[in-house]
Scaffold this active site. Structure first.
Site, PDB file in Angstrom:
ATOM      1  N   ARG A   1       0.844  -1.219   0.000  1.00  0.00           N
ATOM      2  CA  ARG A   1       0.000   0.000   0.000  1.00  0.00           C
ATOM      3  C   ARG A   1       0.869   1.255   0.000  1.00  0.00           C
ATOM      4  O   ARG A   1       0.449   2.319  -0.411  1.00  0.00           O
ATOM      5  CB  ARG A   1      -0.980  -0.002   1.184  1.00  0.00           C
ATOM      6  CG  ARG A   1      -1.849   1.256   1.254  1.00  0.00           C
ATOM      7  CD  ARG A   1      -3.191   1.051   1.966  1.00  0.00           C
ATOM      8  NE  ARG A   1      -3.064   0.354   3.217  1.00  0.00           N
ATOM      9  CZ  ARG A   1      -2.617   0.901   4.365  1.00  0.00           C
ATOM     10  NH1 ARG A   1      -2.270   2.159   4.402  1.00  0.00           N
ATOM     11  NH2 ARG A   1      -2.538   0.184   5.466  1.00  0.00           N
TER      12      ARG A   1
ATOM     13  N   TYR B   1     -16.508  13.511 -16.767  1.00  0.00           N
ATOM     14  CA  TYR B   1     -16.957  12.123 -16.672  1.00  0.00           C
ATOM     15  C   TYR B   1     -17.999  12.044 -15.539  1.00  0.00           C
ATOM     16  O   TYR B   1     -17.838  12.679 -14.492  1.00  0.00           O
ATOM     17  CB  TYR B   1     -15.750  11.215 -16.402  1.00  0.00           C
ATOM     18  CG  TYR B   1     -16.156   9.833 -15.962  1.00  0.00           C
ATOM     19  CD1 TYR B   1     -16.986   9.050 -16.758  1.00  0.00           C
ATOM     20  CD2 TYR B   1     -15.755   9.320 -14.740  1.00  0.00           C
ATOM     21  CE1 TYR B   1     -17.389   7.796 -16.349  1.00  0.00           C
ATOM     22  CE2 TYR B   1     -16.143   8.056 -14.326  1.00  0.00           C
ATOM     23  CZ  TYR B   1     -16.968   7.304 -15.136  1.00  0.00           C
ATOM     24  OH  TYR B   1     -17.377   6.066 -14.724  1.00  0.00           O
TER      25      TYR B   1
ATOM     26  N   ASP C   1      -7.669  16.425 -16.095  1.00  0.00           N
ATOM     27  CA  ASP C   1      -7.831  15.018 -16.455  1.00  0.00           C
ATOM     28  C   ASP C   1      -7.412  14.878 -17.916  1.00  0.00           C
ATOM     29  O   ASP C   1      -8.051  15.431 -18.810  1.00  0.00           O
ATOM     30  CB  ASP C   1      -9.296  14.606 -16.237  1.00  0.00           C
ATOM     31  CG  ASP C   1      -9.520  13.116 -16.466  1.00  0.00           C
ATOM     32  OD1 ASP C   1      -8.846  12.546 -17.335  1.00  0.00           O
ATOM     33  OD2 ASP C   1     -10.395  12.537 -15.791  1.00  0.00           O
TER      34      ASP C   1
ATOM     35  N   LYS D   1      -8.034   3.364 -19.637  1.00  0.00           N
ATOM     36  CA  LYS D   1      -8.328   3.697 -21.032  1.00  0.00           C
ATOM     37  C   LYS D   1      -7.082   3.532 -21.912  1.00  0.00           C
ATOM     38  O   LYS D   1      -6.526   2.463 -21.949  1.00  0.00           O
ATOM     39  CB  LYS D   1      -8.913   5.110 -21.073  1.00  0.00           C
ATOM     40  CG  LYS D   1     -10.003   5.360 -20.014  1.00  0.00           C
ATOM     41  CD  LYS D   1     -11.178   4.436 -20.217  1.00  0.00           C
ATOM     42  CE  LYS D   1     -12.339   4.521 -19.263  1.00  0.00           C
ATOM     43  NZ  LYS D   1     -12.201   4.937 -17.917  1.00  0.00           N
TER      44      LYS D   1
HETATM   45  N1  LCS Z   1     -11.753  10.359 -16.080  1.00  0.00           N
HETATM   46  C1  LCS Z   1     -12.321  10.189 -17.280  1.00  0.00           C
HETATM   47  C2  LCS Z   1     -12.184  11.243 -18.315  1.00  0.00           C
HETATM   48  C3  LCS Z   1     -13.035   9.025 -17.538  1.00  0.00           C
HETATM   49  O1  LCS Z   1     -13.579   8.875 -18.735  1.00  0.00           O
HETATM   50  C4  LCS Z   1     -13.158   8.046 -16.514  1.00  0.00           C
HETATM   51  C5  LCS Z   1     -13.933   6.791 -16.715  1.00  0.00           C
HETATM   52  C6  LCS Z   1     -12.565   8.287 -15.274  1.00  0.00           C
HETATM   53  C7  LCS Z   1     -11.853   9.449 -15.095  1.00  0.00           C
HETATM   54  C8  LCS Z   1     -12.653   7.297 -14.146  1.00  0.00           C
HETATM   55  O2  LCS Z   1     -11.768   6.277 -14.379  1.00  0.00           O
HETATM   56  P1  LCS Z   1     -11.942   4.773 -13.807  1.00  0.00           P
HETATM   57  O3  LCS Z   1     -12.123   4.891 -12.344  1.00  0.00           O
HETATM   58  O4  LCS Z   1     -13.123   4.182 -14.481  1.00  0.00           O
HETATM   59  O5  LCS Z   1     -10.642   4.150 -14.189  1.00  0.00           O
HETATM   60  N2  LCS Z   1     -14.717   6.807 -17.861  1.00  0.00           N
HETATM   61  C9  LCS Z   1     -15.532   5.889 -18.258  1.00  0.00           C
HETATM   62  C10 LCS Z   1     -16.347   6.021 -19.382  1.00  0.00           C
HETATM   63  O6  LCS Z   1     -16.450   7.017 -20.112  1.00  0.00           O
HETATM   64  N3  LCS Z   1     -16.996   4.902 -19.574  1.00  0.00           N
HETATM   65  O7  LCS Z   1     -16.762   3.987 -18.573  1.00  0.00           O
HETATM   66  C11 LCS Z   1     -15.817   4.562 -17.644  1.00  0.00           C
END
Ligand code: LCS
Length: 397
Positions: A59, A112, A186, A211
């Protein structure tokens, strides 16, 4: 890696790597261990006190994750990076590190869906004040700054309508008011290959590594990148005490593997998105295309200035609204209906009922996210095949 002047692809492969002096493994081993032994109690005490380097407990750090952090810091041009178990873990670990009861955050309204939820009804439960403003207009950001403002949070290009903010201009107005305020960007949609917010004046970059960075649809992870002092706070307070958002060594290994091809993957994503956007823009059954590479996009000029290319994400509205958009998605055969993005497969989704269902109808309207919007994450297939699939689906409506 000695030479900092090498290209992005070279850095993605070599930066941060450590030579395995025990067995000579070429790829970074997966240190699948929760804890690390000490030679004696004194050594354990020194490590906890920060008087001696070395690992303690996963951790607090893990060798596979450390190599990954150094690599992503190099790719973003930051002093340090922290890897976490999700993008939301990264965003919340960063925000918990800057905000406390009584502080104020400025954010764009287009984010998001879960980031919007965290800011609109998550942090606000704990006495943090949040103002949503249009960050594509630096004057609006300037107007919203307050004495207790601790952070300005934005996405560019934003999820799901690809709204663009001028990172240099926003950072300038914020830091002129108070250099202590953290401008957080972001960079998930752009990736460090297309855009380096830190070089434009931003203080902290966050990512959903789920992603493009991983790129293969098999990992959930996130990053924060910035000055070492701040990243140390994110690690020692944000992650260690507040969120516990710790990446597993296997996930770290998979992202290391994915990053080796980030440059060539993103190049192909951009090429495919450009062709698909042009096809959609010329299609009479499409009302509007949202792609920063199109001159019709309101953020086109700023995107051209701050991005190397325009990315693999696009959205569009089908003539006939939501019903026609849904019919189109349901008629696709090659493209898959799924959330997430940045994978090898082309994915389509309906933000209003899926990724952005955390918004009320009124909030969606205010954020410029139409009810009929369809979002596409262009994959790595051949563009002609994606377009042929769209073509046959359009024939069904
Ligand atoms: N920031 C952006 C721009 C995102 O598109 C997402 C997730 C996150 C943060 C959060 O990331 P995660 O915790 O899922 O790794 N976006 C998603 C989307 O557009 N579709 O499913 C998840």
């Amino acid at each position: 890696m000695e030479n900092k002047q090498v290209g992005f692809g070279t850095k993605a492969i070599h930066a941060g790597n450590v030579k395995d002096s025990v067995y000579g493994a070429l790829s970074m081993p997966i240190y699948q261990t929760s804890t690390f032994f000490f030679e004696n109690c004194e050594q354990g005490g020194k490590r906890f006190a920060g008087e001696e380097g070395g690992y303690i407990y996963t951790r607090l750090g893990n060798p596979t994750a450390s190599v990954l952090e150094d690599k992503v810091a190099a790719l973003e041009g930051g002093e340090a990076a922290a890897v976490m178990s999700s993008g939301m873990g990264a965003i919340s670990s960063v925000l918990w590190s800057v905000a406390s009861a009584g502080s104020h955050i400025i954010a764009d309204g287009t984010l998001y869906g879960c980031t919007f939820a965290l800011l609109s009804h998550g942090l606000t439960r704990y006495g943090v004040e949040v103002s949503f403003v249009d960050t594509s207009d630096p004057a609006k950001v300037k107007e919203a700054l307050q004495e207790n403002t601790v952070a300005v949070y934005l996405e560019t290009p934003a999820n799901p309508n690809l709204k663009i903010a001028d990172l240099a201009a926003v950072s300038e107005v914020v830091h002129a008011y108070n250099p202590e305020i953290k401008v957080i960007c972001d960079n998930t949609f752009a990736t460090p290959y297309l855009q380096n917010p830190l070089a434009l004046g931003v203080d902290v970059v966050v990512h959903s590594a789920t992603k493009y960075l991983n790129g293969h649809g098999d990992v959930i992870a996130g990053f924060a990148v910035g000055k070492k002092e701040f990243i140390d706070t994110v690690k020692k307070f944000g992650i260690k005490d507040m969120t516990g958002s710790v990446i597993g060594p296997f996930e770290a290994f998979l992202i290391l593997r994915g990053l080796k091809t980030l440059e060539i993957r993103v190049q192909r994503h951009c090429e495919n998105a450009r062709k698909i956007a042009a096809y959609l823009a010329a299609n009479p059954k499409v009302e509007k295309v949202y792609y920063p590479g199109l001159e019709s996009h309101p953020g086109h000029e700023v995107a051209k200035k701050q991005m190397r290319d325009f990315g693999g994400m696009l959205s569009f509205e089908v003539a006939g609204g939501k019903e026609a958009g849904m019919k189109l998605c349901n008629s696709l055969k090659l493209c898959t209906i799924a959330v997430s993005l940045g994978d090898a497969e082309t994915l389509v989704e309906h933000p209003a009922s899926m990724t952005h269902s955390t918004y009320t109808a009124e909030e969606l309207k205010e954020a410029g996210i139409p009810d009929g919007l369809v979002r596409m994450s262009t994959g790595l297939e051949n563009a002609e095949d994606i377009i042929a699939d769209l073509e046959q689906a359009f024939e069904q409506i």
